[in-house]
Motif scaffolding. Structure first.
Motif, PDB file in Angstrom:
ATOM      1  N   VAL A  69      -7.320   0.836  10.921  1.00  0.00           N
ATOM      2  CA  VAL A  69      -8.076   2.078  10.719  1.00  0.00           C
ATOM      3  C   VAL A  69      -9.246   2.153  11.695  1.00  0.00           C
ATOM      4  CG1 VAL A  69      -9.551   3.314   9.090  1.00  0.00           C
ATOM      5  CG2 VAL A  69      -7.394   2.336   8.318  1.00  0.00           C
ATOM      6  N   ALA A  70      -9.952   1.033  11.883  1.00  0.00           N
ATOM      7  CA  ALA A  70     -11.083   1.020  12.808  1.00  0.00           C
ATOM      8  C   ALA A  70     -10.632   1.330  14.231  1.00  0.00           C
ATOM      9  CB  ALA A  70     -11.782  -0.342  12.750  1.00  0.00           C
ATOM     10  N   VAL A  71      -9.548   0.676  14.666  1.00  0.00           N
ATOM     11  CA  VAL A  71      -9.023   0.932  16.010  1.00  0.00           C
ATOM     12  C   VAL A  71      -8.575   2.380  16.147  1.00  0.00           C
ATOM     13  CG1 VAL A  71      -7.122   0.379  17.590  1.00  0.00           C
ATOM     14  CG2 VAL A  71      -8.390  -1.455  16.469  1.00  0.00           C
ATOM     15  N   SER A  72      -7.954   2.918  15.113  1.00  0.00           N
ATOM     16  CA  SER A  72      -7.488   4.300  15.149  1.00  0.00           C
ATOM     17  C   SER A  72      -8.640   5.263  15.359  1.00  0.00           C
ATOM     18  CB  SER A  72      -6.743   4.632  13.853  1.00  0.00           C
ATOM     19  OG  SER A  72      -6.299   5.964  13.861  1.00  0.00           O
ATOM     20  N   PHE A  73      -9.745   5.063  14.634  1.00  0.00           N
ATOM     21  CA  PHE A  73     -10.908   5.950  14.788  1.00  0.00           C
ATOM     22  C   PHE A  73     -11.487   5.868  16.198  1.00  0.00           C
ATOM     23  CE2 PHE A  73     -11.364   6.028  10.048  1.00  0.00           C
ATOM     24  CZ  PHE A  73     -11.357   7.411   9.917  1.00  0.00           C
ATOM     25  N   VAL A  74     -11.603   4.643  16.721  1.00  0.00           N
ATOM     26  CA  VAL A  74     -12.180   4.463  18.051  1.00  0.00           C
ATOM     27  C   VAL A  74     -11.300   5.116  19.116  1.00  0.00           C
ATOM     28  CG1 VAL A  74     -12.782   2.765  19.808  1.00  0.00           C
ATOM     29  CG2 VAL A  74     -13.436   2.384  17.432  1.00  0.00           C
ATOM     30  N   ILE A  75      -9.981   4.888  19.046  1.00  0.00           N
ATOM     31  CA  ILE A  75      -9.070   5.437  20.052  1.00  0.00           C
ATOM     32  C   ILE A  75      -8.997   6.962  19.936  1.00  0.00           C
ATOM     33  CG2 ILE A  75      -6.682   5.491  20.854  1.00  0.00           C
ATOM     34  CD1 ILE A  75      -6.428   2.597  20.108  1.00  0.00           C
ATOM     35  N   THR A  76      -9.018   7.479  18.712  1.00  0.00           N
ATOM     36  CA  THR A  76      -9.020   8.939  18.541  1.00  0.00           C
ATOM     37  C   THR A  76     -10.262   9.552  19.155  1.00  0.00           C
ATOM     38  OG1 THR A  76      -7.719   8.791  16.498  1.00  0.00           O
ATOM     39  CG2 THR A  76      -8.997  10.796  16.841  1.00  0.00           C
ATOM     40  N   ALA A  77     -11.413   8.915  18.943  1.00  0.00           N
ATOM     41  CA  ALA A  77     -12.651   9.414  19.547  1.00  0.00           C
ATOM     42  C   ALA A  77     -12.567   9.378  21.072  1.00  0.00           C
ATOM     43  CB  ALA A  77     -13.838   8.579  19.057  1.00  0.00           C
ATOM     44  N   ALA A  78     -11.991   8.305  21.625  1.00  0.00           N
ATOM     45  CA  ALA A  78     -11.839   8.211  23.080  1.00  0.00           C
ATOM     46  C   ALA A  78     -10.900   9.298  23.599  1.00  0.00           C
ATOM     47  CB  ALA A  78     -11.322   6.830  23.465  1.00  0.00           C
ATOM     48  N   GLY A  84      -4.806  -6.180   3.477  1.00  0.00           N
ATOM     49  CA  GLY A  84      -5.924  -5.246   3.451  1.00  0.00           C
ATOM     50  C   GLY A  84      -6.812  -5.362   4.679  1.00  0.00           C
ATOM     51  N   GLN A  85      -7.066  -6.583   5.136  1.00  0.00           N
ATOM     52  CA  GLN A  85      -7.899  -6.783   6.322  1.00  0.00           C
ATOM     53  C   GLN A  85      -7.219  -6.250   7.577  1.00  0.00           C
ATOM     54  OE1 GLN A  85      -8.354 -11.028   5.680  1.00  0.00           O
ATOM     55  NE2 GLN A  85     -10.537 -10.787   5.270  1.00  0.00           N
ATOM     56  N   GLY A 106      -0.669  -0.874  23.506  1.00  0.00           N
ATOM     57  CA  GLY A 106      -2.037  -1.338  23.704  1.00  0.00           C
ATOM     58  C   GLY A 106      -2.847  -1.290  22.414  1.00  0.00           C
ATOM     59  N   ALA A 107      -2.672  -0.221  21.629  1.00  0.00           N
ATOM     60  CA  ALA A 107      -3.378  -0.109  20.357  1.00  0.00           C
ATOM     61  C   ALA A 107      -2.946  -1.218  19.393  1.00  0.00           C
ATOM     62  CB  ALA A 107      -3.121   1.258  19.737  1.00  0.00           C
ATOM     63  N   THR A 108      -1.643  -1.503  19.368  1.00  0.00           N
ATOM     64  CA  THR A 108      -1.140  -2.564  18.490  1.00  0.00           C
ATOM     65  C   THR A 108      -1.706  -3.918  18.897  1.00  0.00           C
ATOM     66  OG1 THR A 108       0.905  -1.332  18.163  1.00  0.00           O
ATOM     67  CG2 THR A 108       0.938  -3.672  17.610  1.00  0.00           C
ATOM     68  N   ALA A 109      -1.712  -4.186  20.206  1.00  0.00           N
ATOM     69  CA  ALA A 109      -2.270  -5.450  20.687  1.00  0.00           C
ATOM     70  C   ALA A 109      -3.748  -5.567  20.333  1.00  0.00           C
ATOM     71  CB  ALA A 109      -2.073  -5.553  22.204  1.00  0.00           C
ATOM     72  N   LEU A 110      -4.477  -4.444  20.414  1.00  0.00           N
ATOM     73  CA  LEU A 110      -5.907  -4.453  20.088  1.00  0.00           C
ATOM     74  C   LEU A 110      -6.118  -4.748  18.607  1.00  0.00           C
ATOM     75  CD1 LEU A 110      -8.756  -4.019  21.156  1.00  0.00           C
ATOM     76  CD2 LEU A 110      -8.489  -1.570  20.704  1.00  0.00           C
ATOM     77  N   VAL A 111      -5.291  -4.137  17.757  1.00  0.00           N
ATOM     78  CA  VAL A 111      -5.409  -4.394  16.317  1.00  0.00           C
ATOM     79  C   VAL A 111      -5.158  -5.872  16.012  1.00  0.00           C
ATOM     80  CG1 VAL A 111      -4.358  -3.938  14.069  1.00  0.00           C
ATOM     81  CG2 VAL A 111      -4.832  -2.050  15.613  1.00  0.00           C
ATOM     82  N   ASN A 148       0.863  -1.192   0.000  1.00  0.00           N
ATOM     83  CA  ASN A 148       0.000   0.000   0.000  1.00  0.00           C
ATOM     84  C   ASN A 148       0.890   1.229   0.000  1.00  0.00           C
ATOM     85  OD1 ASN A 148      -1.753   2.106   0.493  1.00  0.00           O
ATOM     86  ND2 ASN A 148      -2.902   1.035   2.085  1.00  0.00           N
ATOM     87  N   PRO A 149       0.899   2.026  -1.080  1.00  0.00           N
ATOM     88  CA  PRO A 149       1.785   3.204  -1.127  1.00  0.00           C
ATOM     89  C   PRO A 149       1.406   4.285  -0.137  1.00  0.00           C
ATOM     90  CG  PRO A 149       0.307   3.182  -3.020  1.00  0.00           C
ATOM     91  CD  PRO A 149       0.124   1.867  -2.330  1.00  0.00           C
ATOM     92  N   LEU A 150       0.214   4.190   0.460  1.00  0.00           N
ATOM     93  CA  LEU A 150      -0.224   5.194   1.434  1.00  0.00           C
ATOM     94  C   LEU A 150       0.035   4.751   2.865  1.00  0.00           C
ATOM     95  CD1 LEU A 150      -3.608   6.349  -0.163  1.00  0.00           C
ATOM     96  CD2 LEU A 150      -1.354   7.394  -0.359  1.00  0.00           C
ATOM     97  N   ALA A 151       0.679   3.602   3.053  1.00  0.00           N
ATOM     98  CA  ALA A 151       0.953   3.124   4.410  1.00  0.00           C
ATOM     99  C   ALA A 151       1.979   4.017   5.089  1.00  0.00           C
ATOM    100  CB  ALA A 151       1.464   1.687   4.363  1.00  0.00           C
ATOM    101  N   ASP A 152       1.758   4.277   6.362  1.00  0.00           N
ATOM    102  CA  ASP A 152       2.704   5.072   7.149  1.00  0.00           C
ATOM    103  C   ASP A 152       2.642   4.612   8.595  1.00  0.00           C
ATOM    104  OD1 ASP A 152       0.393   6.177   8.188  1.00  0.00           O
ATOM    105  OD2 ASP A 152       1.014   8.248   7.943  1.00  0.00           O
ATOM    106  N   PRO A 153       3.477   5.157   9.486  1.00  0.00           N
ATOM    107  CA  PRO A 153       3.518   4.655  10.866  1.00  0.00           C
ATOM    108  C   PRO A 153       2.215   4.787  11.637  1.00  0.00           C
ATOM    109  CG  PRO A 153       5.480   5.927  10.385  1.00  0.00           C
ATOM    110  CD  PRO A 153       4.551   6.106   9.219  1.00  0.00           C
ATOM    111  N   HIS A 154       1.289   5.605  11.141  1.00  0.00           N
ATOM    112  CA  HIS A 154       0.042   5.800  11.868  1.00  0.00           C
ATOM    113  C   HIS A 154      -1.069   4.873  11.371  1.00  0.00           C
ATOM    114  CE1 HIS A 154       2.423   9.095  13.100  1.00  0.00           C
ATOM    115  NE2 HIS A 154       2.180   9.855  12.059  1.00  0.00           N
ATOM    116  N   LEU A 155      -0.699   3.991  10.446  1.00  0.00           N
ATOM    117  CA  LEU A 155      -1.696   3.160   9.785  1.00  0.00           C
ATOM    118  C   LEU A 155      -2.437   2.236  10.745  1.00  0.00           C
ATOM    119  CD1 LEU A 155      -2.722   2.347   6.911  1.00  0.00           C
ATOM    120  CD2 LEU A 155      -1.049   0.506   7.004  1.00  0.00           C
TER     121      LEU A 155
END
Length: 335
Positions: free
Chosen positions: A157-166, A150-151, A132-137, A88-95
């Motif tokens: 991405v889903a975990v990132s959105f949830v944690i950002t909202a928290a 891709g999965q 913790g985020a990595t373990a959750l993913v 994925n050419p758009l992958a970065d450390p925050h993925l």
């Protein structure tokens, strides 16, 4: 290739020395060299500078510059590795939500937990949040039986959105003054660098970076797809998970001390590949060096754009990186 690496290493050293002298209070280069020599080899040079300038050089700017080089190298290495194993050419450390987890931990420390462990509280909480985020993913990916790149990305991405909202919720319900500090940390910066903190990101960078350098053959194979990599004897799924864990350690440790810094991991590997091609034997070491040079130079600019205040580094890297990326895309389209 060795000549290019040596040249970039010399450029990195020169940029770091120059960066120590640049700021609201300019320090001559001879003073910078003198202070560094005096600290490393006491008595080797005559002390002709004030205590104030020595403190600025050694206690304020030098650890900041070293941290900037370590963080820039870490983020660039992670971006290059993730772009290989995810194709994925758009992958970065925050993925994978690593930065979001680190930000959540820092917000928890700054607004709600308090400095329970002293000066190391924020980095410690941020690093714990990243892991913790990595373990959750990985747990969600395992639960959903996700096997493809891709999965795994979708889980991240889903975990990132949830944690950002928290994290945003923690800011919303927290003290407004403390929330201001947390928001500034989320924008990225190196102003909290101290010598006592540097061993952690440096050791993680040396260990994680060295291991990634030994995997360049496998990273090259992963760019061809899982089936091709498996045919070459590489267990694609297991290798990808190991890369994710190593990248999470590198990113978590970097973000824990610098805040969230955008675009470095995405942009630097693309710039390197534009000039030297896609072979990871070249891409990986050059990405680390160019990432370190870029972030040290960007921090030098952040200290001088709005004196005496520092512009948040994440804002500056986003502006520079976005423009540079558009220029590269335009040049590639016209070639």
């Amino acid at each position: 290739m060795p000549a290019l690496i040596s040249g970039l290493a010399v450029l990195l050293a020169a940029t770091m020395v120059l960066a120590v002298g640049v700021g609201p209070v300019a320090i001559p280069l001879e003073t910078v060299w003198g202070v560094i020599a005096h600290k490393l080899m006491p008595g080797s040079v005559e002390v002709v500078w004030s205590n104030g300038r020595e403190n600025i050089v050694w206690d304020v700017r030098a650890p900041r510059v070293v941290l900037g080089a370590a963080v820039g190298a870490s983020l660039a290495l992670v971006g290059a590795a993730l772009q290989s194993v995810t194709r994925n050419p758009l992958a970065d450390p925050h993925l994978l939500g690593v930065s979001s987890g680190a930000a959540f931990g820092a917000i928890m420390a700054l607004i709600h937990a308090g400095m329970v462990f002293g000066a190391i509280t924020v980095p410690l909480f941020a690093f714990a949040g990243a892991l913790g985020a990595t373990a959750l993913v990985l747990a969600i990916a395992n639960l959903a039986r996700a096997q493809s790149a891709g999965q795994l990305i979708l889980a991240g991405v889903a975990v990132s959105f949830v944690i950002t909202a928290a994290g945003n919720l923690l800011i919303f319900i927290g003290d407004p003054k403390a929330a201001h500090v947390a928001i500034f940390w989320m924008l990225g910066g190196l102003g909290l660098a101290q010598w006592s903190h540097l061993p952690y990101p440096l050791v993680v960078l040396v260990l994680g970076g060295t291991w990634l350098m030994t995997q360049t053959r496998s990273l090259n194979a992963m760019t061809l797809g899982d089936e091709s990599a498996t045919a070459l004897g590489i267990p694609a799924r297991r290798f990808r998970l190991v890369i994710f864990v190593v990248c999470a350690l590198l990113t978590g440790c970097a973000v824990a001390y610098s805040g969230v810094i955008a675009f470095v991991g995405l942009m630097i590997p693309h710039i390197v590949r534009f000039f030297v091609g896609g072979d990871y034997r070249r891409v990986l070491p050059l990405s680390g060096l160019v990432g370190a040079i870029f972030l040290v130079a960007a921090d030098m600019a952040a200290r001088t754009v709005m004196p005496p205040q520092d512009m948040p580094l994440g804002i500056l890297t986003g502006l520079i990186g976005g423009v540079a990326f558009v220029v590269l895309m335009r040049r590639r389209a016209t070639n």
